[in-house]
Design a protein around this motif. Sequence first.
Motif, PDB file in Angstrom:
ATOM      1  N   ALA A  41       0.618  -1.037  -0.518  1.00  0.00           N
ATOM      2  CA  ALA A  41      -0.241   0.116   0.004  1.00  0.00           C
ATOM      3  C   ALA A  41       0.552   1.420  -0.324  1.00  0.00           C
ATOM      4  CB  ALA A  41      -1.064   0.150   1.013  1.00  0.00           C
ATOM      5  N   ARG A  42       1.691   1.060   0.927  1.00  0.00           N
ATOM      6  CA  ARG A  42       2.506   2.350   0.593  1.00  0.00           C
ATOM      7  C   ARG A  42       3.372   2.636  -0.126  1.00  0.00           C
ATOM      8  NH1 ARG A  42       6.637   1.857   4.869  1.00  0.00           N
ATOM      9  NH2 ARG A  42       5.189   2.687   6.464  1.00  0.00           N
ATOM     10  N   TYR A  43       3.910   1.760  -1.023  1.00  0.00           N
ATOM     11  CA  TYR A  43       4.944   1.899  -3.125  1.00  0.00           C
ATOM     12  C   TYR A  43       3.132   2.585  -3.405  1.00  0.00           C
ATOM     13  CZ  TYR A  43       7.119   1.056  -7.373  1.00  0.00           C
ATOM     14  OH  TYR A  43       7.592   1.113  -8.255  1.00  0.00           O
ATOM     15  N   GLN A  44       2.225   2.070  -3.696  1.00  0.00           N
ATOM     16  CA  GLN A  44       1.046   2.335  -4.400  1.00  0.00           C
ATOM     17  C   GLN A  44       0.729   3.453  -4.013  1.00  0.00           C
ATOM     18  OE1 GLN A  44      -2.022  -0.310  -4.329  1.00  0.00           O
ATOM     19  NE2 GLN A  44      -0.826  -2.572  -4.199  1.00  0.00           N
ATOM     20  N   ALA A  45       0.690   4.419  -2.568  1.00  0.00           N
ATOM     21  CA  ALA A  45       0.087   5.672  -2.867  1.00  0.00           C
ATOM     22  C   ALA A  45       1.194   6.707  -2.844  1.00  0.00           C
ATOM     23  CB  ALA A  45       0.209   5.460  -0.975  1.00  0.00           C
ATOM     24  N   MET A  46       2.831   5.903  -2.383  1.00  0.00           N
ATOM     25  CA  MET A  46       3.546   6.797  -3.488  1.00  0.00           C
ATOM     26  C   MET A  46       4.156   6.948  -4.873  1.00  0.00           C
ATOM     27  SD  MET A  46       4.725   8.224  -0.821  1.00  0.00           S
ATOM     28  CE  MET A  46       3.131   8.367  -0.136  1.00  0.00           C
ATOM     29  N   SER A  47       3.567   5.686  -6.059  1.00  0.00           N
ATOM     30  CA  SER A  47       3.323   6.056  -7.423  1.00  0.00           C
ATOM     31  C   SER A  47       2.753   6.746  -7.293  1.00  0.00           C
ATOM     32  CB  SER A  47       3.468   4.545  -7.076  1.00  0.00           C
ATOM     33  OG  SER A  47       3.623   4.446  -8.380  1.00  0.00           O
ATOM     34  N   PHE A  48       1.370   6.733  -7.028  1.00  0.00           N
ATOM     35  CA  PHE A  48       0.239   7.412  -7.705  1.00  0.00           C
ATOM     36  C   PHE A  48       0.701   8.934  -7.265  1.00  0.00           C
ATOM     37  CE2 PHE A  48      -3.152  10.135  -5.602  1.00  0.00           C
ATOM     38  CZ  PHE A  48      -4.030  10.106  -7.180  1.00  0.00           C
ATOM     39  N   LEU A  49       1.462   9.201  -5.386  1.00  0.00           N
ATOM     40  CA  LEU A  49       2.096  10.382  -5.638  1.00  0.00           C
ATOM     41  C   LEU A  49       2.800  11.065  -6.475  1.00  0.00           C
ATOM     42  CD1 LEU A  49       0.964  13.231  -4.037  1.00  0.00           C
ATOM     43  CD2 LEU A  49       2.765  12.057  -2.868  1.00  0.00           C
ATOM     44  N   ASN A  50       3.181  10.194  -7.305  1.00  0.00           N
ATOM     45  CA  ASN A  50       4.957  10.295  -8.012  1.00  0.00           C
ATOM     46  C   ASN A  50       3.821  10.813  -8.794  1.00  0.00           C
ATOM     47  OD1 ASN A  50       7.715  11.385  -8.689  1.00  0.00           O
ATOM     48  ND2 ASN A  50       7.556   8.624  -9.538  1.00  0.00           N
ATOM     49  N   THR A  51       3.087  10.041  -9.513  1.00  0.00           N
ATOM     50  CA  THR A  51       3.070  10.415 -10.818  1.00  0.00           C
ATOM     51  C   THR A  51       2.021  11.566 -11.479  1.00  0.00           C
ATOM     52  OG1 THR A  51       1.514   8.802 -11.173  1.00  0.00           O
ATOM     53  CG2 THR A  51       3.060   8.463 -11.805  1.00  0.00           C
ATOM     54  N   TRP A  52       0.910  11.656 -10.692  1.00  0.00           N
ATOM     55  CA  TRP A  52      -0.453  12.216 -10.455  1.00  0.00           C
ATOM     56  C   TRP A  52      -0.075  13.852 -10.322  1.00  0.00           C
ATOM     57  CZ3 TRP A  52      -2.510  15.059  -7.013  1.00  0.00           C
ATOM     58  CH2 TRP A  52      -3.958  15.900  -7.369  1.00  0.00           C
ATOM     59  N   TYR A  53       1.360  13.647  -9.348  1.00  0.00           N
ATOM     60  CA  TYR A  53       1.516  15.323  -8.410  1.00  0.00           C
ATOM     61  C   TYR A  53       1.950  16.408  -9.682  1.00  0.00           C
ATOM     62  CZ  TYR A  53       1.611  18.944  -5.316  1.00  0.00           C
ATOM     63  OH  TYR A  53       1.611  20.266  -4.220  1.00  0.00           O
ATOM     64  N   PRO A  54       3.057  15.978 -10.272  1.00  0.00           N
ATOM     65  CA  PRO A  54       4.170  15.912 -11.335  1.00  0.00           C
ATOM     66  C   PRO A  54       3.354  16.428 -12.504  1.00  0.00           C
ATOM     67  CG  PRO A  54       5.306  15.040 -10.699  1.00  0.00           C
ATOM     68  CD  PRO A  54       3.411  14.665  -9.649  1.00  0.00           C
ATOM     69  N   GLY A  55       2.410  15.806 -12.677  1.00  0.00           N
ATOM     70  CA  GLY A  55       1.475  16.111 -14.077  1.00  0.00           C
ATOM     71  C   GLY A  55      -0.060  17.114 -13.485  1.00  0.00           C
ATOM     72  N   SER A  56      -0.050  17.056 -12.741  1.00  0.00           N
ATOM     73  CA  SER A  56      -1.548  17.700 -12.763  1.00  0.00           C
ATOM     74  C   SER A  56      -0.850  19.461 -12.289  1.00  0.00           C
ATOM     75  CB  SER A  56      -2.482  17.226 -11.466  1.00  0.00           C
ATOM     76  OG  SER A  56      -1.369  17.585 -10.767  1.00  0.00           O
ATOM     77  N   MET A  57       0.091  19.509 -11.698  1.00  0.00           N
ATOM     78  CA  MET A  57       1.092  20.527 -11.276  1.00  0.00           C
ATOM     79  C   MET A  57       1.492  20.804 -13.120  1.00  0.00           C
ATOM     80  SD  MET A  57       1.186  21.727  -8.251  1.00  0.00           S
ATOM     81  CE  MET A  57       0.600  20.817  -7.234  1.00  0.00           C
ATOM     82  N   PHE A  58       2.007  20.363 -13.685  1.00  0.00           N
ATOM     83  CA  PHE A  58       2.181  20.641 -14.842  1.00  0.00           C
ATOM     84  C   PHE A  58       1.048  21.287 -16.017  1.00  0.00           C
ATOM     85  CE2 PHE A  58       4.917  19.725 -19.039  1.00  0.00           C
ATOM     86  CZ  PHE A  58       5.690  20.480 -18.870  1.00  0.00           C
ATOM     87  N   THR A  59       0.230  20.924 -16.245  1.00  0.00           N
ATOM     88  CA  THR A  59      -0.933  20.736 -16.490  1.00  0.00           C
ATOM     89  C   THR A  59      -2.155  21.907 -16.199  1.00  0.00           C
ATOM     90  OG1 THR A  59      -1.695  18.898 -16.144  1.00  0.00           O
ATOM     91  CG2 THR A  59      -0.054  18.603 -18.170  1.00  0.00           C
ATOM     92  N   ALA A  60      -2.333  21.926 -14.807  1.00  0.00           N
ATOM     93  CA  ALA A  60      -3.615  22.330 -14.607  1.00  0.00           C
ATOM     94  C   ALA A  60      -3.106  23.686 -13.621  1.00  0.00           C
ATOM     95  CB  ALA A  60      -4.393  21.404 -14.588  1.00  0.00           C
ATOM     96  N   PHE A  61      -2.471  23.119 -11.761  1.00  0.00           N
ATOM     97  CA  PHE A  61      -2.906  24.229 -11.297  1.00  0.00           C
ATOM     98  C   PHE A  61      -1.598  24.816 -11.389  1.00  0.00           C
ATOM     99  CE2 PHE A  61      -4.249  19.409  -9.247  1.00  0.00           C
ATOM    100  CZ  PHE A  61      -5.180  20.120  -8.926  1.00  0.00           C
ATOM    101  N   GLY A  62      -0.252  24.628 -12.097  1.00  0.00           N
ATOM    102  CA  GLY A  62      -0.472  26.236 -12.428  1.00  0.00           C
ATOM    103  C   GLY A  62      -1.045  27.333 -12.821  1.00  0.00           C
TER     104      GLY A  62
END
Length: 166
Positions: A41-62
Amino acid sequence: MIVTFGLLALFFAAVVWVLQRNRTIDQSFTDYAVGGRSFGARYQAMSFLNTWYPGSMFTAFGALSVTAGVMSFYVLSYSLLTVVLLFVLARPVWIWGKAYDLRTQGDLFALRYGSRHIRTVAALIGIVSGLPWLVLGMQALGNLFQAMSLGALSFSTSVVVVIRPH
């Protein structure tokens, strides 16, 4: 422009080299789709955060930060709560996945609602809902390639380069 794209090419060559050196062979679709159920579960949560967070920051939240200002800071709590929820739910979903050989979201819905046809509906919803993110990703990569070319490539040319490299 040659330096920026050259460094990018070297980086990707290094990634390909590392991946080829550490290559593992998938024995089944389960190995490919869910990594042989070897991630906790820890790896899955961090994997999600590592892929979703930079992508959403780069495309939408900026853009949200520019247009909405301080209201965009909700993304910090939103992201943290998402990862906590994912961490809490990952373990039960992993257990169900292993017990019932679930590999996709469609498999989970089919189990939950007792319907084979819901797999197709879930797949179609996934594809349709993913299209806006695909468009945003192409636009973001077009902007990135335009910046990497130091303005030598127009935005339109950069998007074409991203979609169809020459």
